[in-house]
Each structure stands twice: as structure tokens, then as C-alpha cells.
Design a protein around this motif. Structure first.
Motif, PDB file in Angstrom:
ATOM      1  N   ALA A 115      39.230  37.763  33.426  1.00 23.02           N
ATOM      2  CA  ALA A 115      39.988  36.740  34.165  1.00 23.02           C
ATOM      3  C   ALA A 115      39.240  35.404  34.155  1.00 23.02           C
ATOM      4  O   ALA A 115      39.862  34.329  34.027  1.00 23.02           O
ATOM      5  N   TRP A 116      37.924  35.458  34.270  1.00 28.18           N
ATOM      6  CA  TRP A 116      37.116  34.228  34.253  1.00 28.18           C
ATOM      7  C   TRP A 116      37.183  33.555  32.881  1.00 28.18           C
ATOM      8  O   TRP A 116      37.274  32.324  32.791  1.00 28.18           O
TER       9      TRP A 116
ATOM     10  N   LYS B 212      40.430  31.781  32.678  1.00 24.68           N
ATOM     11  CA  LYS B 212      40.472  30.637  33.580  1.00 24.68           C
ATOM     12  C   LYS B 212      39.668  29.468  33.015  1.00 24.68           C
ATOM     13  O   LYS B 212      40.049  28.302  33.144  1.00 24.68           O
TER      14      LYS B 212
ATOM     15  N   GLU C  74      36.537  46.991  37.880  1.00 21.23           N
ATOM     16  CA  GLU C  74      36.821  45.739  38.585  1.00 21.23           C
ATOM     17  C   GLU C  74      35.958  44.603  38.042  1.00 21.23           C
ATOM     18  O   GLU C  74      36.431  43.468  37.901  1.00 21.23           O
ATOM     19  N   TYR C  75      34.694  44.906  37.731  1.00 22.06           N
ATOM     20  CA  TYR C  75      33.811  43.890  37.152  1.00 22.06           C
ATOM     21  C   TYR C  75      34.350  43.427  35.799  1.00 22.06           C
ATOM     22  O   TYR C  75      34.407  42.221  35.518  1.00 22.06           O
TER      23      TYR C  75
ATOM     24  N   ARG D 176      27.519  44.818  32.812  1.00 24.08           N
ATOM     25  CA  ARG D 176      27.289  45.025  34.246  1.00 24.08           C
ATOM     26  C   ARG D 176      25.827  45.327  34.554  1.00 24.08           C
ATOM     27  O   ARG D 176      25.307  44.954  35.611  1.00 24.08           O
TER      28      ARG D 176
ATOM     29  N   GLN E 117      37.384  43.457  34.722  1.00 22.19           N
ATOM     30  CA  GLN E 117      38.571  42.643  34.944  1.00 22.19           C
ATOM     31  C   GLN E 117      38.203  41.217  35.366  1.00 22.19           C
ATOM     32  O   GLN E 117      38.826  40.250  34.920  1.00 22.19           O
ATOM     33  N   LYS E 118      37.201  41.089  36.210  1.00 26.45           N
ATOM     34  CA  LYS E 118      36.770  39.767  36.671  1.00 26.45           C
ATOM     35  C   LYS E 118      36.233  38.926  35.517  1.00 26.45           C
ATOM     36  O   LYS E 118      36.492  37.720  35.443  1.00 26.45           O
TER      37      LYS E 118
ATOM     38  N   HIS F 245      30.175  31.929  36.768  1.00 24.87           N
ATOM     39  CA  HIS F 245      31.475  32.128  37.414  1.00 24.87           C
ATOM     40  C   HIS F 245      31.563  31.492  38.805  1.00 24.87           C
ATOM     41  O   HIS F 245      32.662  31.244  39.310  1.00 24.87           O
ATOM     42  N   LYS F 246      30.425  31.204  39.409  1.00 25.07           N
ATOM     43  CA  LYS F 246      30.439  30.581  40.737  1.00 25.07           C
ATOM     44  C   LYS F 246      30.459  29.051  40.661  1.00 25.07           C
ATOM     45  O   LYS F 246      30.613  28.373  41.674  1.00 25.07           O
TER      46      LYS F 246
ATOM     47  N   TYR G 209      29.379  35.135  32.367  1.00 23.96           N
ATOM     48  CA  TYR G 209      30.105  35.252  33.639  1.00 23.96           C
ATOM     49  C   TYR G 209      29.125  35.274  34.810  1.00 23.96           C
ATOM     50  O   TYR G 209      29.312  34.562  35.808  1.00 23.96           O
TER      51      TYR G 209
END
Length: 358
Positions: free
Chosen positions: A224-225, A228, A217-218, A194, A220-221, A253-254, A249
Motif C-alpha cells: 500500500a505504501w 501511495k 498485515e505487514y 519483516r 499489505q502495508k 513510511h512515516k 518502507y
């Protein structure tokens, strides 16, 4: 102070901490690590007490309200309290001995006196004690030391997510992160990702935050990425663990990544003996070949090529000693070349340094 006094009203409240000494002793303050003694170390503490041998002095910090917190001695104190609580036995005269088994031994344990040094002063002075005292033979990890320096509500809340055995971070990240939650390594990885490796700066800025929810939350993202982006069929934990996922990420990620093409390429690379498997996942995103750490030619292959070339560099045609030469792929790996005798040539070091993927 007698053991009977220290273990009075002993409570292990998990997330809320560990208390003893009639509720006046905080055995595991927020900056302390979790209990990490192995059975052999734990049993040795009880054996020392039963034999009446001295344990090393323990250090308690005196709080403004007259209560105490353990600076050094958490592992020994919890070992003793758990034994008195009947949570394990030790070997005694070749038989297992629980606390309640022999009344005379039980009383001997309760009457045993521990040497306690009371430390007074400002919070920073107490933390200096913590940093300099030898912690019962168990060296602190870098993140455990940071937790001490930046103790506060943020660290306490972060440990809920990242610092327990089978904690939430471990449950979702165990296939992608090489870490031990109990030694604060999941927390260290999350902050590193982070903060872009500015761990202490991040902890200093958030030390007094009420919670660590944004960090969780970061994390977790990121997980998840990963799931995915990489199909389940190509997720190899032994190769994915240790990858620096946070920066990947942040960078990708975008983007609308071609997940199916990534799957096919990873499948192909996992079968390629010339590449380092742990670098496959960053490579398919960044296209930077250094991640793959292409297998180098062996000394034997290098010597064969050297003799075939009569000691001359194939680029500048000058003679060099073998130790001044480097093995090189005639056909680059990126164009299908393999690391075998037929695809090996030797170049002098200056020529090899300037050679591209021709």
C-alpha cells in the motif's frame, strides 16, 4: 503397497491438505511444497507405472496415532492419484489414454505396487530424513527447507497468504515482487523484509504462533505504501520487481514524502539512458547515487581519452598504462554530465578512488 490402496479416498482439500490411503496418509504435510511437477514429469510417472517399471522407493513417516505422512514421494503420489481421478490423459500407442479408457490397463495400474519405506522416530529425526532424501529430482528452495525445519501452525497459516498460485500476496504484489508463490518465494521475501533478513530467527520465534496474520498485515502495508508513494503512471513492473521494498518502507513510511516531486523525478530518470532503471525507485528516496549504477564509459571511449591525455592522469599528471586508468565523468552525472566522448577523462586508480563530485 498397491496403487488401489494408496488412492482410496483420495482428497485434495486445498488449504486443508491432501489425503489418501483411506484417509490415513497425509500426502502434503505443512512442511511440504506445493505440487510442482511439469506435465512431462507427471506423464513420465504414469508411463513408468503402465510399463510396469519400478519407481524409486517412497518414504513415509509413521505418526504416533498410526497414520502416515509423506516425507518423499509427494510429487509421484499426487501424479498417480490425479491420473486415477481422471484429471489428465497420457499418450498410449499414439492416442490419449485416460484412466477409465482401457479396463485391462486400468487394472494393471491399480495392481501396481509402490515400494514404501516407513520412517519412525522423533519429529526432528523425521525432518532429518526429509532434508537428506533426494526429492524426486526437484531440489528444494531455501524457503522450502526452512518450512520443513520450522513446521508448525505458523507455517501452515502463512502458506494461506503467500504460497498458492494466485494467492493473496501474489495478487497484490505481483508488480513489485520477483517471486514464485508455489516455490515459497513470496513467503521468503515477506519474512526477509519483516525480519531485516534474519529469516530463520524470525521463523524460530514464531514457529508455534497460531497464525501468521501480523506478517500478512505487514506485507499489505508495504504494498500500500509503494502505491501511495509512486503514482500509477510511473510504476514500471519490470523495473520495480526485485527492489528491496521492506527496508525502504521501514525507513520512509512515516515521512511526509513529496509525491508529486517524486513523480516528476522518476519520469525524468526513466528517460535517462545513463542510469539503471531498477535503481531509480530507491534513489529518489535515499538520494544514494550508487542505486543508479551510472553507465560506465566503454573501452573505446576510455582509450580515446587516454590517447588525448598522452597517457597521463589529469589529476596527478603522472603516466600510467591504460589498464591502470579508469574512465571518469568530467562533469558529474549528478550535475548533468553525460556518458559520452566529450565528457570522458581518465584518472589513475588511486586518484579516481579519492575523487569527489567536484
Amino acid at each position: 503397497i498397491k496403487i488401489s490402496e494408496i488412492v482410496k479416498d483420495y482428497k485434495d482439500n486445498l488449504e486443508e491438505g491432501v489425503l489418501g490411503f483411506s484417509g490415513k496418509l497425509d500426502i502434503r504435510p505443512p512442511y511440504q511444497r506445493e505440487f510442482v511437477y511439469k506435465d512431462k514429469q507427471r506423464d513420465a510417472v504414469i508411463d513408468t507405472v503402465i510399463k510396469g517399471f519400478p519407481l524409486n522407493v517412497m518414504y513415509w513417516a509413521v505418526r504416533d496415532d498410526g497414520s502416515y505422512e509423506v516425507i518423499d514421494g509427494q510429487q509421484r503420489t499426487i501424479s498417480i492419484a490425479q491420473y486415477v481421478d481422471g484429471q489428465f490423459s497420457v499418450e498410449y500407442n499414439r492416442s490419449p489414454l485416460f484412466f477409465e479408457t482401457l479396463p485391462d490397463v486400468k487394472q494393471k495400474i491399480l495392481d501396481y505396487e509402490l515400494s514404501i519405506y516407513f520412517c519412525t522416530g522423533t519429529p526432528s529425526e523425521k525432518l532429518d530424513w526429509f532434508r537428506t532424501i533426494n526429492i524426486a529430482g526437484e531440489r528444494l528452495t531455501p524457503q522450502e527447507l526452512r518450512n520443513a525445519v520450522y513446521a508448525g501452525p505458523w507455517v501452515s497459516d502463512a502458506k494461506r497468504y503467500f504460497s498458492k498460485t494466485n494467492c493473496a500476496a501474489h495478487n497484490i504484489g505481483k508488480d513489485y515482487v520477483e517471486a514464485r508463490a508455489i516455490r515459497q518465494e513470496y513467503l521468503e521475501v515477506a519474512i526477509k523484509w519483516r525480519s531485516k533478513n534474519e529469516i530463520e530467527d524470525y521463523m524460530g520465534r514464531h514457529q508455534h504462533d497460531e497464525n501468521a496474520k501480523p506478517l500478512w498485515e505487514y506485507f499489505q502495508k508495504v504494498i500500500a505504501w509503494i502505491e501511495k508513494t509512486f503514482d500509477e503512471s510511473i510504476r514500471e513492473p519490470k523495473f520495480m520487481k526485485g527492489v528491496d521494498w521492506g527496508p525502504l518502507y521501514d525507513d520512509f513510511h512515516k515521512e511526509d514524502l513529496p509525491v508529486h516531486a517524486i513523480k516528476e523525478e522518476v519520469e525524468k530518470l526513466l528517460l535517462d539512458d545513463d542510469v539503471k532503471e531498477s535503481g531509480i525507485y530507491p534513489y529518489v528516496l535515499t538520494r544514494e547515487e550508487h542505486w543508479l549504477n551510472i553507465r560506465a564509459f566503454s573501452p573505446g571511449q576510455k582509450r580515446k581519452a587516454y590517447e588525448k591525455q598522452n597517457g597521463k592522469c589529469v589529476k596527478c599528471d603522472k603516466e600510467f598504462k591504460l589498464d591502470k586508468m579508469e574512465g571518469d565523468h568530467i562533469r558529474p552525472w549528478s550535475k548533468g554530465g553525460k556518458t559520452n566522448d566529450e565528457n570522458c577523462q581518465v584518472l589513475c586508480k588511486p586518484c579516481n578512488a579519492t575523487k569527489g563530485n567536484n
